[in-house]
Write a protein that holds these residues in place. Sequence first.
Motif, PDB file in Angstrom:
ATOM      1  N   HIS A 121     -10.971   4.858  -4.496  1.00 47.94           N
ATOM      2  CA  HIS A 121     -11.049   5.089  -3.035  1.00 47.94           C
ATOM      3  C   HIS A 121     -11.951   6.263  -2.839  1.00 47.94           C
ATOM      4  N   GLU A 122     -11.902   7.323  -3.561  1.00 47.67           N
ATOM      5  CA  GLU A 122     -12.552   8.510  -3.177  1.00 47.67           C
ATOM      6  C   GLU A 122     -12.922   8.985  -4.715  1.00 47.67           C
ATOM      7  N   LEU A 123     -14.359   9.382  -4.817  1.00 47.59           N
ATOM      8  CA  LEU A 123     -14.724   9.948  -6.215  1.00 47.59           C
ATOM      9  C   LEU A 123     -13.957  11.383  -6.419  1.00 47.59           C
ATOM     10  N   GLY A 124     -13.323  11.442  -7.949  1.00 46.76           N
ATOM     11  CA  GLY A 124     -12.710  12.945  -8.163  1.00 46.76           C
ATOM     12  C   GLY A 124     -11.116  12.689  -7.948  1.00 46.76           C
ATOM     13  N   VAL A 125     -10.849  11.574  -7.179  1.00 44.70           N
ATOM     14  CA  VAL A 125      -9.288  11.419  -6.900  1.00 44.70           C
ATOM     15  C   VAL A 125      -8.629  10.519  -7.934  1.00 44.70           C
ATOM     16  N   HIS A 126      -7.618  11.220  -8.653  1.00 52.02           N
ATOM     17  CA  HIS A 126      -6.616  10.488  -9.374  1.00 52.02           C
ATOM     18  C   HIS A 126      -5.280  10.227  -8.935  1.00 52.02           C
ATOM     19  N   ALA A 127      -4.740   9.091  -8.832  1.00 54.07           N
ATOM     20  CA  ALA A 127      -3.280   8.829  -8.195  1.00 54.07           C
ATOM     21  C   ALA A 127      -2.483   8.137  -9.046  1.00 54.07           C
ATOM     22  N   VAL A 128      -1.354   8.238  -9.241  1.00 50.39           N
ATOM     23  CA  VAL A 128      -0.466   7.670  -9.681  1.00 50.39           C
ATOM     24  C   VAL A 128       0.721   7.253  -8.963  1.00 50.39           C
ATOM     25  N   ALA A 129       0.991   6.069  -8.868  1.00 55.76           N
ATOM     26  CA  ALA A 129       2.298   5.494  -7.986  1.00 55.76           C
ATOM     27  C   ALA A 129       3.197   4.650  -8.645  1.00 55.76           C
ATOM     28  N   VAL A 130       4.373   4.678  -8.245  1.00 55.76           N
ATOM     29  CA  VAL A 130       5.444   3.831  -8.558  1.00 55.76           C
ATOM     30  C   VAL A 130       6.344   3.159  -7.569  1.00 55.76           C
ATOM     31  N   PRO A 131       6.831   1.973  -7.591  1.00 59.41           N
ATOM     32  CA  PRO A 131       7.452   1.326  -6.523  1.00 59.41           C
ATOM     33  C   PRO A 131       8.898   2.316  -6.241  1.00 59.41           C
ATOM     34  N   LEU A 132       9.217   2.246  -4.812  1.00 57.76           N
ATOM     35  CA  LEU A 132      10.196   2.777  -4.339  1.00 57.76           C
ATOM     36  C   LEU A 132      11.383   1.585  -3.897  1.00 57.76           C
ATOM     37  N   ARG A 133      12.506   1.315  -4.618  1.00 54.07           N
ATOM     38  CA  ARG A 133      13.220   0.010  -4.350  1.00 54.07           C
ATOM     39  C   ARG A 133      14.665   0.342  -3.862  1.00 54.07           C
ATOM     40  N   THR A 134      14.993  -0.399  -3.048  1.00 52.33           N
ATOM     41  CA  THR A 134      16.613  -0.287  -2.380  1.00 52.33           C
ATOM     42  C   THR A 134      17.483  -0.871  -3.530  1.00 52.33           C
ATOM     43  N   ARG A 135      18.713  -0.334  -3.587  1.00 52.24           N
ATOM     44  CA  ARG A 135      19.477  -0.581  -4.512  1.00 52.24           C
ATOM     45  C   ARG A 135      19.822  -2.397  -4.694  1.00 52.24           C
ATOM     46  N   ASP A 136      19.217  -3.001  -4.115  1.00 50.83           N
ATOM     47  CA  ASP A 136      19.518  -4.572  -4.242  1.00 50.83           C
ATOM     48  C   ASP A 136      17.928  -5.067  -4.667  1.00 50.83           C
ATOM     49  N   GLY A 137      17.217  -4.158  -5.156  1.00 47.81           N
ATOM     50  CA  GLY A 137      16.002  -4.455  -5.668  1.00 47.81           C
ATOM     51  C   GLY A 137      14.864  -4.631  -5.021  1.00 47.81           C
ATOM     52  N   ARG A 138      14.745  -4.565  -3.589  1.00 49.12           N
ATOM     53  CA  ARG A 138      13.405  -4.734  -2.789  1.00 49.12           C
ATOM     54  C   ARG A 138      12.580  -3.491  -2.809  1.00 49.12           C
ATOM     55  N   THR A 139      11.426  -3.706  -2.915  1.00 50.11           N
ATOM     56  CA  THR A 139      10.366  -2.771  -2.953  1.00 50.11           C
ATOM     57  C   THR A 139      10.018  -2.363  -1.244  1.00 50.11           C
ATOM     58  N   VAL A 140      10.228  -1.183  -1.215  1.00 54.96           N
ATOM     59  CA  VAL A 140      10.251  -0.886   0.414  1.00 54.96           C
ATOM     60  C   VAL A 140       9.102   0.013   0.756  1.00 54.96           C
ATOM     61  N   ALA A 141       8.618   0.848  -0.513  1.00 46.97           N
ATOM     62  CA  ALA A 141       7.608   1.536  -0.154  1.00 46.97           C
ATOM     63  C   ALA A 141       7.002   2.134  -1.726  1.00 46.97           C
ATOM     64  N   ALA A 142       6.184   3.071  -1.761  1.00 43.19           N
ATOM     65  CA  ALA A 142       5.642   3.219  -3.013  1.00 43.19           C
ATOM     66  C   ALA A 142       5.470   5.011  -2.908  1.00 43.19           C
ATOM     67  N   LEU A 143       5.911   5.410  -4.337  1.00 40.97           N
ATOM     68  CA  LEU A 143       5.636   7.035  -4.137  1.00 40.97           C
ATOM     69  C   LEU A 143       4.495   7.539  -5.179  1.00 40.97           C
TER      70      LEU A 143
END
Length: 256
Positions: A201-223
């Motif tokens: 998305h932009e040169l020089g930018v390194h990002a790592v993300a994991v899912p944020l899930r509810t207790r019933d397993g639905r992914t509602v956001a990413a961290l």
Amino acid sequence: MTLAAADTIAGLAKGLAVLESFDTERQRLNATQAAERAGLTRAAARRHLLTLAHLGYLETDGSHFWLSARVLRLAGAYLASSRLPRVIQPALNRLASQTQDVYSAAVLDGDEVVIVARSAGLAPVNPLLAYGRHLGARLPAHATSTGRVLLAALPREQLAAWLRGRELRRITAHTVTAPRAFRALLAQVAEQDYCVATDEHELGVHAVAVPLRTRDGRTVAALNVVLAPGRLSDAQLAADILPRLRAAAGEIRQLL
């Protein structure tokens, strides 16, 4: 959500389309430009612009229009009333205090992700933070770590609908835009349950993300965390970065 035609207020939809025509690329619009971006006639766009200015959501010099501070009422109401940002924020602040990196959480909105929470005021000033770090920033889903995590979590039918006929915009020379390669990348993200995006998305930018899930397993956001060049290696990813993100995601999950 599917809405019957009889329940639709076309004028409201058009007015919101005009309001959404303003972004970081086009901060000032005239009636012709707003019409092109909102898919309206010039006359209709002009009426909506004038109405929005009358209501205080836009300012104008008589020729061009731009967003006013009143628009923040809408964003402020979301941040104040939505449970998701309030639950996530303490974890982001704690992560930033431990590592001095920038952490954020994003949700999927069409072909973009929207930053709904970020670690504020804890990390040092970094020139890389032009990469949409503020609350409400919108970033292309296909070229970001958070976007790919959220797309990979979609049910198969929804992902197929999202991909159907979509042209993935090349933002840098490293952006993955070939449909087959992008599908394979999302399959890999789903399997490993995290995503690394480097220079896409932009040169020089390194990002790592994991899912944020509810207790019933639905992914509602990413961290995610944004790292400076040289901070991301396979060893650091496995030993520190991913365990820290996943631990925070696990804590947040108990609250969602």
